[in-house]
Design an enzyme around this catalytic site. Structure first.
Site, mmCIF file in Angstrom:
data_model
loop_
_atom_site.group_PDB
_atom_site.id
_atom_site.type_symbol
_atom_site.label_atom_id
_atom_site.label_comp_id
_atom_site.label_asym_id
_atom_site.label_seq_id
_atom_site.Cartn_x
_atom_site.Cartn_y
_atom_site.Cartn_z
ATOM 1 N N ASP A 45 47.329 43.741 36.837
ATOM 2 C CA ASP A 45 47.922 42.582 36.668
ATOM 3 C C ASP A 45 46.954 41.279 35.652
ATOM 4 O OD1 ASP A 45 48.799 39.119 37.860
ATOM 5 O OD2 ASP A 45 47.135 39.448 37.041
ATOM 6 N N TYR A 50 42.656 37.164 29.227
ATOM 7 C CA TYR A 50 42.092 38.063 29.786
ATOM 8 C C TYR A 50 41.335 38.988 28.945
ATOM 9 C CZ TYR A 50 43.611 37.057 34.142
ATOM 10 O OH TYR A 50 43.820 36.253 35.772
ATOM 11 N N LYS A 75 49.966 36.876 31.643
ATOM 12 C CA LYS A 75 50.671 35.583 31.989
ATOM 13 C C LYS A 75 50.114 34.132 30.655
ATOM 14 C CE LYS A 75 47.843 36.794 36.014
ATOM 15 N NZ LYS A 75 46.825 37.613 35.654
ATOM 16 N N HIS A 108 50.626 30.492 33.729
ATOM 17 C CA HIS A 108 49.228 30.844 34.074
ATOM 18 C C HIS A 108 49.182 29.538 35.130
ATOM 19 C CE1 HIS A 108 45.317 33.932 33.801
ATOM 20 N NE2 HIS A 108 45.380 32.354 34.599
ATOM 21 N N ILE A 229 46.147 41.901 44.802
ATOM 22 C CA ILE A 229 45.473 42.165 43.457
ATOM 23 C C ILE A 229 44.306 42.707 42.971
ATOM 24 C CG2 ILE A 229 47.978 41.869 41.542
ATOM 25 C CD1 ILE A 229 46.353 39.626 40.758
ATOM 26 N N LYS A 231 40.128 43.203 42.527
ATOM 27 C CA LYS A 231 39.876 44.049 41.081
ATOM 28 C C LYS A 231 38.243 44.927 41.745
ATOM 29 C CE LYS A 231 36.688 43.292 37.850
ATOM 30 N NZ LYS A 231 35.413 41.983 37.402
ATOM 31 N N SER A 232 38.163 45.634 40.784
ATOM 32 C CA SER A 232 37.237 46.514 40.753
ATOM 33 C C SER A 232 37.067 47.530 39.156
ATOM 34 C CB SER A 232 36.652 47.511 41.916
ATOM 35 O OG SER A 232 35.883 48.159 41.510
ATOM 36 N N VAL A 233 35.595 47.314 38.522
ATOM 37 C CA VAL A 233 35.734 48.599 38.145
ATOM 38 C C VAL A 233 35.033 49.531 38.039
ATOM 39 C CG1 VAL A 233 35.863 46.700 36.162
ATOM 40 C CG2 VAL A 233 33.605 47.309 36.867
ATOM 41 N N ARG A 237 35.274 52.324 44.106
ATOM 42 C CA ARG A 237 35.724 51.097 44.971
ATOM 43 C C ARG A 237 37.733 50.963 44.518
ATOM 44 N NH1 ARG A 237 31.249 46.391 44.251
ATOM 45 N NH2 ARG A 237 29.852 46.915 45.720
ATOM 46 N N ASN A 241 40.188 50.044 47.430
ATOM 47 C CA ASN A 241 40.873 48.800 47.719
ATOM 48 C C ASN A 241 42.417 49.942 47.514
ATOM 49 O OD1 ASN A 241 38.591 48.072 47.567
ATOM 50 N ND2 ASN A 241 39.137 47.122 45.637
HETATM 51 P P1 NAD Z 1 38.306 39.911 43.876
HETATM 52 O O1 NAD Z 1 38.992 39.057 44.839
HETATM 53 O O2 NAD Z 1 39.500 40.716 43.179
HETATM 54 O O3 NAD Z 1 37.011 40.017 43.774
HETATM 55 C C1 NAD Z 1 36.569 41.070 42.619
HETATM 56 C C2 NAD Z 1 35.137 41.610 42.978
HETATM 57 O O4 NAD Z 1 35.038 42.358 44.419
HETATM 58 C C3 NAD Z 1 34.278 43.022 42.285
HETATM 59 O O5 NAD Z 1 33.863 42.328 41.504
HETATM 60 C C4 NAD Z 1 33.689 43.496 43.168
HETATM 61 O O6 NAD Z 1 32.313 42.384 42.751
HETATM 62 C C5 NAD Z 1 34.114 42.840 44.436
HETATM 63 N N1 NAD Z 1 34.640 43.977 44.922
HETATM 64 C C6 NAD Z 1 35.977 45.104 44.775
HETATM 65 N N2 NAD Z 1 36.152 45.833 45.370
HETATM 66 C C7 NAD Z 1 35.131 46.198 46.009
HETATM 67 C C8 NAD Z 1 35.294 46.909 47.354
HETATM 68 N N3 NAD Z 1 35.588 47.601 47.294
HETATM 69 N N4 NAD Z 1 33.279 46.666 48.340
HETATM 70 C C9 NAD Z 1 32.659 45.643 47.419
HETATM 71 N N5 NAD Z 1 33.082 44.990 46.532
HETATM 72 C C10 NAD Z 1 34.512 44.748 46.295
HETATM 73 O O7 NAD Z 1 38.183 38.925 42.271
HETATM 74 P P2 NAD Z 1 39.211 38.420 41.211
HETATM 75 O O8 NAD Z 1 39.107 39.311 40.353
HETATM 76 O O9 NAD Z 1 38.488 36.938 40.848
HETATM 77 O O10 NAD Z 1 40.662 38.360 41.368
HETATM 78 C C11 NAD Z 1 41.377 39.286 41.368
HETATM 79 C C12 NAD Z 1 42.718 39.629 40.243
HETATM 80 O O11 NAD Z 1 43.296 37.563 41.013
HETATM 81 C C13 NAD Z 1 41.559 39.435 38.878
HETATM 82 O O12 NAD Z 1 41.547 40.319 38.254
HETATM 83 C C14 NAD Z 1 43.091 38.993 38.330
HETATM 84 O O13 NAD Z 1 43.728 39.575 37.902
HETATM 85 C C15 NAD Z 1 43.617 37.564 39.369
HETATM 86 N N6 NAD Z 1 42.762 36.820 39.427
HETATM 87 C C16 NAD Z 1 44.031 35.855 38.879
HETATM 88 C C17 NAD Z 1 43.512 33.766 38.494
HETATM 89 C C18 NAD Z 1 44.617 32.804 38.100
HETATM 90 O O14 NAD Z 1 44.537 31.800 37.769
HETATM 91 N N7 NAD Z 1 45.796 33.472 37.915
HETATM 92 C C19 NAD Z 1 42.755 33.672 38.965
HETATM 93 C C20 NAD Z 1 41.290 34.605 39.155
HETATM 94 C C21 NAD Z 1 42.281 35.922 39.294
#
Ligand code: NAD
Length: 276
Positions: A45, A50, A75, A108, A229, A231-233, A237, A241
């Site tokens: 995604d 981004y 998006k 979006h 979806i 996210k982690s870098v 993790r 996930n």
């Molecule tokens: P998320 O809820 O996925 O949280 C990500 C954060 O959680 C990471 O940066 C890390 O700090 C922590 N994390 C991840 N895996 C972990 C693990 N296994 N253990 C502990 N901590 C962990 O937050 P996000 O990135 O805001 O949302 C996910 C995705 O949703 C985004 O990357 C994007 O693709 C999408 N998104 C879309 C919109 C939209 O407006 N459509 C807005 C925000 C996000």
């Protein structure tokens, strides 16, 4: 393990568990998307805003995976809303991604005050008709916005991607989406990794299943029918996930996590009804 798929109202399918890349730099995106593919993710995604569609595209190109094996979402950004500007913005995204056809294109944000989302939706319908994109949907749409585009065009979005996590579980919007045949996709599914993952309720359920808090939250999304979806870098993790697919919650667990909802208080991001 591979992710289960859900079926859209247009007959196409989407892997229920995907990998999101918000706030990932373009040069980092290439590396982490490759790691996500290696972990088993096949659904990515991204979004124009981004700034990492090119990095995602490089990861796809070097992955050795074929287009049929992966599912890519991008998006349309707010500034590009409008019929002609949407058609142009789409092609620019496709150039950056290096793809022939896209799996899913989303508006979006609804941007209710701009009043361009109906024309924008018509452009997405045209792109699907032309075969440039397989499925079309929206993000951050309210019930009213969804009803409006359906009434104006007769075309029901495949999916509505909205903020959704145990502190803000969107039960009402999920029910509305389902009543229209629209799948619900959860953004910030882990609540962006803060307080939610430290919740005692989540910790207890995690201990019971020999899982981590993040895995329990992802398993909850899967159990209630969301496309999710996280996210982690961090490579470990990313793998953790994906392995949430092996965690199956029972009805009691799901009920307990449903109980964490804080209603509107639980929202992290902007309210789509007023954000413009
Ligand atoms: P998320 O809820 O996925 O949280 C990500 C954060 O959680 C990471 O940066 C890390 O700090 C922590 N994390 C991840 N895996 C972990 C693990 N296994 N253990 C502990 N901590 C962990 O937050 P996000 O990135 O805001 O949302 C996910 C995705 O949703 C985004 O990357 C994007 O693709 C999408 N998104 C879309 C919109 C939209 O407006 N459509 C807005 C925000 C996000």
């Amino acid at each position: 393990t591979s992710s289960p798929t859900l079926t859209f109202n247009d007959g196409n399918t989407i892997p229920q568990l995907g990998y999101g890349v918000w706030q990932v730099e373009d040069d980092v995106a290439e590396k982490v998307v490759r790691q996500a593919f290696e972990a088993g993710f096949r659904h990515i995604d991204t979004a124009k805003i981004y700034g990492n569609e090119a990095g995602v595209g490089r990861a796809i190109a070097s992955s050795g995976l074929s287009a049929e094996d992966i599912f890519i979402t991008t998006k349309l950004w707010n500034a590009d809303q409008g019929y002609e500007s949407t058609l142009e913005a789409f092609e620019a995204s496709m150039d950056r991604l290096g793809l022939e056809t896209l799996d899913l294109y989303l508006i979006h944000w609804q941007q209710p005050k701009q009043e361009k989302y109906v024309d924008t939706w018509k452009a997405l319908i045209e792109l699907k008709k032309r075969g440039r994109v397989k499925s079309i949907g929206v993000s951050n749409f309210t019930k009213e916005g969804l009803q409006h585009i359906i009434d104006e065009t007769g075309v029901v979005p495949a999916i509505n991607q909205v903020e959704l996590h145990p502190f803000f579980n969107q039960s009402e919007l999920r029910e509305f989406n389902a009543s229209k045949g629209i799948l619900t996709q959860a953004w910030s599914p882990l609540g962006q990794g803060g307080e939610l993952l430290e919740s005692a309720t989540i910790a207890e359920i995690a201990a019971k299943h020999d899982a981590t808090p993040a895995q329990v939250v992802i398993a909850w999304h899967l159990a209630i029918g969301n496309v999710v979806i996280p996210k982690s870098v961090t490579e470990s993790r990313i793998r953790e996930n994906f392995a949430a697919l092996d965690v199956t919650l029972d009805a009691t667990d799901v009920e307990a996590i449903n109980g964490l909802d804080r209603g509107a208080e639980g929202r992290i991001g902007p309210d789509p009804a007023v954000s413009d």
